[in-house]
Design a protein around this motif. Sequence first.
Motif, PDB file in Angstrom:
ATOM      1  N   LEU A 244       0.785  -1.137   0.086  1.00 15.75           N
ATOM      2  CA  LEU A 244      -0.048  -0.019  -0.034  1.00 15.75           C
ATOM      3  C   LEU A 244       0.901   1.241  -0.037  1.00 15.75           C
ATOM      4  CD1 LEU A 244      -2.691  -0.903   2.433  1.00 15.75           C
ATOM      5  CD2 LEU A 244      -3.155  -0.602  -0.239  1.00 15.75           C
ATOM      6  N   ALA A 248       0.718   4.275  -2.868  1.00 16.38           N
ATOM      7  CA  ALA A 248       0.497   5.613  -2.388  1.00 16.38           C
ATOM      8  C   ALA A 248       1.499   6.374  -3.031  1.00 16.38           C
ATOM      9  CB  ALA A 248       0.382   5.698  -0.855  1.00 16.38           C
ATOM     10  N   SER A 252      -2.122   5.771  -5.519  1.00 17.50           N
ATOM     11  CA  SER A 252      -3.101   5.027  -5.484  1.00 17.50           C
ATOM     12  C   SER A 252      -3.285   4.530  -4.349  1.00 17.50           C
ATOM     13  CB  SER A 252      -2.864   3.912  -6.535  1.00 17.50           C
ATOM     14  OG  SER A 252      -3.977   2.819  -6.451  1.00 17.50           O
ATOM     15  N   SER A 253      -4.636   4.210  -3.866  1.00 18.03           N
ATOM     16  CA  SER A 253      -5.021   3.785  -2.465  1.00 18.03           C
ATOM     17  C   SER A 253      -5.408   2.399  -2.577  1.00 18.03           C
ATOM     18  CB  SER A 253      -6.244   4.281  -1.870  1.00 18.03           C
ATOM     19  OG  SER A 253      -7.289   4.287  -2.604  1.00 18.03           O
ATOM     20  N   ASP A 264      -6.758  -2.382  -0.217  1.00 15.58           N
ATOM     21  CA  ASP A 264      -7.222  -1.165  -0.300  1.00 15.58           C
ATOM     22  C   ASP A 264      -6.564  -0.514   1.163  1.00 15.58           C
ATOM     23  OD1 ASP A 264      -9.170  -1.044   1.516  1.00 15.58           O
ATOM     24  OD2 ASP A 264     -10.549  -1.154  -0.042  1.00 15.58           O
ATOM     25  N   ALA A 265      -6.484   0.961   1.282  1.00 22.07           N
ATOM     26  CA  ALA A 265      -6.206   1.751   2.495  1.00 22.07           C
ATOM     27  C   ALA A 265      -6.918   1.258   3.772  1.00 22.07           C
ATOM     28  CB  ALA A 265      -6.216   3.291   2.125  1.00 22.07           C
TER      29      ALA A 265
END
Length: 286
Positions: A244, A248, A252-253, A264-265
């Motif tokens: 992640l 980032a 992008s998350s 995802d985040a």
Amino acid sequence: MMNAHRSRHDLVISALFCPANRPDRCLKATRSGADLVIVDLEDSIAPAGKAAARVEMQRLLVQRTAVPLCPRINAIGSPWFADDVEVLAASQHFSQVMMPKVQTPDEVAALRGRMPGVRVRVLIENAVGIRNMAAIAATDGVLSMGIGEADLASELGITDPKALEPIRVGLVVACRAAGLPAPMMSAYTDLNDDGGLVAACRRARGQGFLGAQVVHPRQVPLVVDAFTPGAAEVRGAQEVLATLAAAAEHGSSVAVLQSGAMVDAAMARGAQLTLELASQRSRRPT
């Protein structure tokens, strides 16, 4: 109100109950590896011994201990509640209290009205409390919330443990919605069934619980082991965070792990908790 202790761990994975009329056991319990010791004035103390137990508790709370001491008072409405609160309100040697059989937010507010600085570990043990779980969890000063499953099952006439599953899920949701830590599993009272305890902990962990209340020191390491992430989980969490972070950097998350799974985040929080739990385990005395 401050407890005379040196904090050792950030997360409470094991909370060990000990009767207030046995200060020797309580002090020994602080060296058991538990993260919290519940000094009990309620179920483990017979009515005739309540007053003497309060005296012992007062002496105990001024001790310097490796982990926090948390008094469990008698339920509001019981003959002993007012005396428990009077004694504790005069003390400056604790920062949290366990309140059993809570039914409404007003009960928590009433307790904190007498002890404004105290944080409350709530136990829900009846149908009215279950109905009000979300509101109780959101009450100012609540530190954690759990279920006393034995008393609750008795009141509801439940003999099949699976019937409690929806209530457990509701507890997890109520805690997290209010910003509280994940709840601890109710105490497992069969001291001769280590396998059953471990299995119950693993099920509870899968349901969103974190840690367990325990009634004997020998249960502490079993609980810690059951709720501590294994090496594969730690590696997975590290990969999630690293992937992640790399995503980032490119704005992008969302990222894809080597396995092909998309993350995802929002998943970073769980990965961070996994690493925190593993780190806490490494700091425990062996």
